[in-house]
Design an enzyme around this catalytic site. Structure first.
Site, PDB file in Angstrom:
ATOM      1  N   GLN A  98       9.893   3.410  -1.054  1.00 34.87           N
ATOM      2  CA  GLN A  98      10.142   4.260   0.120  1.00 34.87           C
ATOM      3  C   GLN A  98      11.638   4.419   0.367  1.00 34.87           C
ATOM      4  O   GLN A  98      12.110   5.497   0.757  1.00 34.87           O
ATOM      5  CB  GLN A  98       9.468   3.660   1.358  1.00 34.87           C
ATOM      6  CG  GLN A  98       7.967   3.434   1.236  1.00 34.87           C
ATOM      7  CD  GLN A  98       7.190   4.707   0.981  1.00 34.87           C
ATOM      8  OE1 GLN A  98       7.591   5.786   1.390  1.00 34.87           O
ATOM      9  NE2 GLN A  98       6.067   4.580   0.284  1.00 34.87           N
ATOM     10  N   HIS A 153       0.822  -1.212   0.000  1.00 32.44           N
ATOM     11  CA  HIS A 153       0.000   0.000   0.000  1.00 32.44           C
ATOM     12  C   HIS A 153       0.857   1.264   0.000  1.00 32.44           C
ATOM     13  O   HIS A 153       1.787   1.395   0.795  1.00 32.44           O
ATOM     14  CB  HIS A 153      -0.902   0.034   1.245  1.00 32.44           C
ATOM     15  CG  HIS A 153      -2.125  -0.812   1.115  1.00 32.44           C
ATOM     16  ND1 HIS A 153      -2.815  -1.290   2.207  1.00 32.44           N
ATOM     17  CD2 HIS A 153      -2.803  -1.261   0.035  1.00 32.44           C
ATOM     18  CE1 HIS A 153      -3.850  -2.005   1.803  1.00 32.44           C
ATOM     19  NE2 HIS A 153      -3.862  -1.999   0.498  1.00 32.44           N
ATOM     20  N   GLU A 154       0.529   2.191  -0.880  1.00 31.34           N
ATOM     21  CA  GLU A 154       1.200   3.500  -0.938  1.00 31.34           C
ATOM     22  C   GLU A 154       2.712   3.411  -1.126  1.00 31.34           C
ATOM     23  O   GLU A 154       3.462   4.225  -0.603  1.00 31.34           O
ATOM     24  CB  GLU A 154       0.873   4.329   0.317  1.00 31.34           C
ATOM     25  CG  GLU A 154      -0.597   4.560   0.530  1.00 31.34           C
ATOM     26  CD  GLU A 154      -1.287   5.115  -0.711  1.00 31.34           C
ATOM     27  OE1 GLU A 154      -0.694   5.970  -1.392  1.00 31.34           O
ATOM     28  OE2 GLU A 154      -2.418   4.698  -0.998  1.00 31.34           O
ATOM     29  N   GLY A 155       3.147   2.434  -1.894  1.00 29.68           N
ATOM     30  CA  GLY A 155       4.564   2.352  -2.230  1.00 29.68           C
ATOM     31  C   GLY A 155       5.287   1.266  -1.471  1.00 29.68           C
ATOM     32  O   GLY A 155       5.256   1.222  -0.251  1.00 29.68           O
TER      33      GLY A 155
END
Length: 608
Positions: free
Chosen positions: A464, A457-459
């Site tokens: 990151q 989720h979200e990268g």
């Protein structure tokens, strides 16, 4: 230990969030109002979410070709959440908000994540509306954001595409001007969008009367070609149902169609969708093409979307934290009640003695303490980041700018560290349960499945990590890293004055120095491929160093409280565990970073 006692300690004894009411924006609040918000959230989570966590896992969303059906419990939970005011809690009074500190809002939302992250409710809707508050026109705020804050409408973020995944440079969705006078539409320059979006959470449902999609797309130039890369991306508001300038539904369906549901191993209570924009199934205005309204300026869509993405990254970190915490609490309860085995004496085990509870075994204590150190540490990190948001928005100019930059550096950690280590906590929770942990008779297997998604989720960790080492520690000539180091050193200096914590302080000082040296060594050649080949080990070492700092700072707050009860002992033991069992791991991670090891990067494909 309870979740509420941990939140109260971190909020009010560590972060001293009750002092925020001394600021003009929060002047109407007090510890009493903060407690009331926490009480209400805890009650709704206990009554409307927790009892149905297994239900929404087993009764997945169903699409009959016309509409998506969700369990009634999901409708009831969403309604209760919206009516509580939590969707707009941090907004101005004029927008129906409470002007609540984000720190308190974040803490209150923790209860819902612990009770049932799969039911979900507000993260995407609030993030969608917050983006519009930052980058939308006044009318876009009034029509779209205000109705989302009220819970009348919900929101999504539409980035990924089937052929592109996380590579937003390869977004193929196109947006073309919608006829003569397109730029004069009161809701924003009006375009027609065509393309497909994949992995869109809450992309279709009947929970609200409308769904507001925020969609990344490219606007072709006069030659019909789009600008390569992310600089050509623009952002559009694409409502499921068209609306007028008063926020009323026009009765016309936009050309957004559900192509199908994705069936994931976790988060099964949330619809995950493939959406087709402009396929012609619906004909708004008598023609195919999804009507969308430009947000901000053309080509600045990703810049706008990062407002929502960064908020969502911290939200994912909190979700991962609370899933880890739910597993920890479940395994702690199990360990206190499950009799098995006997203590080892000088002469071995005495089978004639009664069984002991498994929490009395040292290895079970190890697994429980690991979970506690991961999950309570991650919760402290997430609340610290939330406190930085409040400082950024209400602090004095210099302090606000420092908070902004610190948040930039910490966001990759706030997202990725809990999604790795609180998942490990869930794995340990299964292990504490033994064979029962793998069955659906106990909740810990579902917590693991739900949490496994948060690593993506979200990268991913890789994304990151490249953001951290390739951008965040370098930005503004490394000032963000310097600010973080200064705060860590301040904690070290205070801890050195206390003999019980001085050893931890020295270990943290050495770790911080090692991270700094590895950062310089990684970039010694100035070649990005050299530095970033081991970005993930760097992220892991950096994250562990940050968590060690968080735990040392929390330990100082425990000692300052003067308490020596069981909860205080538990927090100090969790800090000690982290320094003794976890922080030493960074040496191996940083070794490949500082030598710019190319083992992985240079291996030819056919060698696999």
């Amino acid at each position: 230990m309870s979740l509420r006692s941990s939140i109260d300690f971190l909020l009010f004894q560590w972060l001293q969030a009750d002092n925020l009411n001394q600021r003009e924006r929060f002047a109407d609040h007090s510890r009493d109002t903060f407690d009331a918000v926490l009480d209400t959230s805890e009650r709704i989570a206990r009554e409307k979410y927790a009892p149905f966590n297994r239900l929404v896992d087993t009764q997945e969303p169903h699409f009959d070709g016309d509409k998506v059906t969700l369990p009634q419990a999901t409708h009831d939970a969403q309604k209760a959440y919206a009516e509580s005011g939590m969707l707009s809690a941090a907004q101005d009074y004029d927008w129906g908000g409470m002007q609540l500190p984000y720190t308190v809002e974040s803490a209150a939302n923790a209860f819902f994540g612990c009770a049932s992250v799969s039911i979900g409710s507000g993260m995407l809707t609030t993030g969608n509306a917050n983006l519009l508050m930052a980058h939308g026109t006044e009318l876009q705020k009034q029509v779209f954001a205000k109705n989302e804050f009220a819970g009348r409408w919900s929101g999504t973020m539409c980035l990924s595409e089937p052929q592109a995944g996380s590579s937003l440079s390869d977004v193929a969705t196109r947006a073309v001007p919608d006829g003569a006078g397109f730029e004069a539409d009161p809701l924003g320059p009006r375009y027609r969008l065509k393309g497909n979006k994949m992995w869109i959470s809450a992309g279709e449902h009947e929970l609200t009367e409308n769904i507001i999609h925020l969609v990344l797309a490219k606007i072709p130039g006069p030659d019909g070609k789009t600008i390569p890369g992310v600089k050509g991306i623009s952002l559009f508001i694409v409502p499921k149902k068209l609306v007028d300038t008063e926020g009323r539904l026009t009765g016309e369906r936009n050309d957004v169609a559900l192509a199908g549901l994705n069936h994931k191993l976790g988060w099964r209570g949330t619809t995950n969708t493939l959406l087709n924009f402009g396929e012609g199934k619906f004909q708004p205005g008598g023609q195919g093409g999804a009507v969308g309204y430009l947000v901000g300026r053309p080509g600045e869509g990703l810049k706008c979307m990062f407002h929502m993405m960064n908020e969502a990254r911290i939200g994912v970190g909190m979700a991962a934290t609370m899933l880890g915490m739910a597993g920890y609490l479940a395994s702690l309860d199990y360990a206190r009640n499950r009799p098995q085995g006997r203590p080892m004496g000088v002469g071995g085990k005495d089978a004639a003695q009664p069984q002991i509870r498994i929490i009395e075994h040292a290895d079970v204590k190890r697994m429980l303490l690991a979970q506690k150190s991961y999950c309570e540490g991650a919760l402290a990190l997430e609340l610290y980041c939330a406190r930085l948001v409040d400082e950024q928005h209400t602090g004095a100019p210099e302090a606000a700018d420092d908070a902004r930059l610190l948040l930039e550096v910490l966001t990759p950690i706030a997202k990725s560290w809990p999604s790795e280590w609180c998942l490990e906590a869930n794995s340990l929770a299964i292990q504490v349960h033994g064979g029962y942990g793998y069955t659906r008779d106990f909740p810990v297997e579902q917590y693991w499945r739900d949490n496994r998604l948060n690593m993506i989720h979200e990268g991913t960790h890789g994304i990151q990590a490249m953001d951290l080492l390739g951008r965040k520690v370098l930005m503004e000539n490394g000032r963000g890293l310097q600010l973080l180091a200064a705060r860590i050193n301040s904690t070290i200096e205070r801890a050195l004055q206390q003999p019980e914590l001085a050893g931890h302080a020295n270990a943290l000082a050495a770790a911080l120095q090692h991270v700094g040296a590895a950062t310089k060594a990684a970039w010694a050649t100035g070649v990005p491929t050299d530095a970033l080949a081991n970005a993930v080990p760097y992220l892991q070492a950096f994250g562990h160093t940050v968590l060690a700092w968080i735990w040392l700072d929390v330990a100082l707050a425990v000692r300052a409280s003067g308490s020596s009860d069981a909860t205080a002992q538990g927090r100090l033991a969790a800090a000690r565990f982290f320094f003794h069992y976890e922080l030493p791991k960074i040496g191996a991670w940083l070794r490949v970073v500082e030598t710019r090891d190319q083992t992985c990067a240079e291996l030819p494909e056919d060698a696999f």
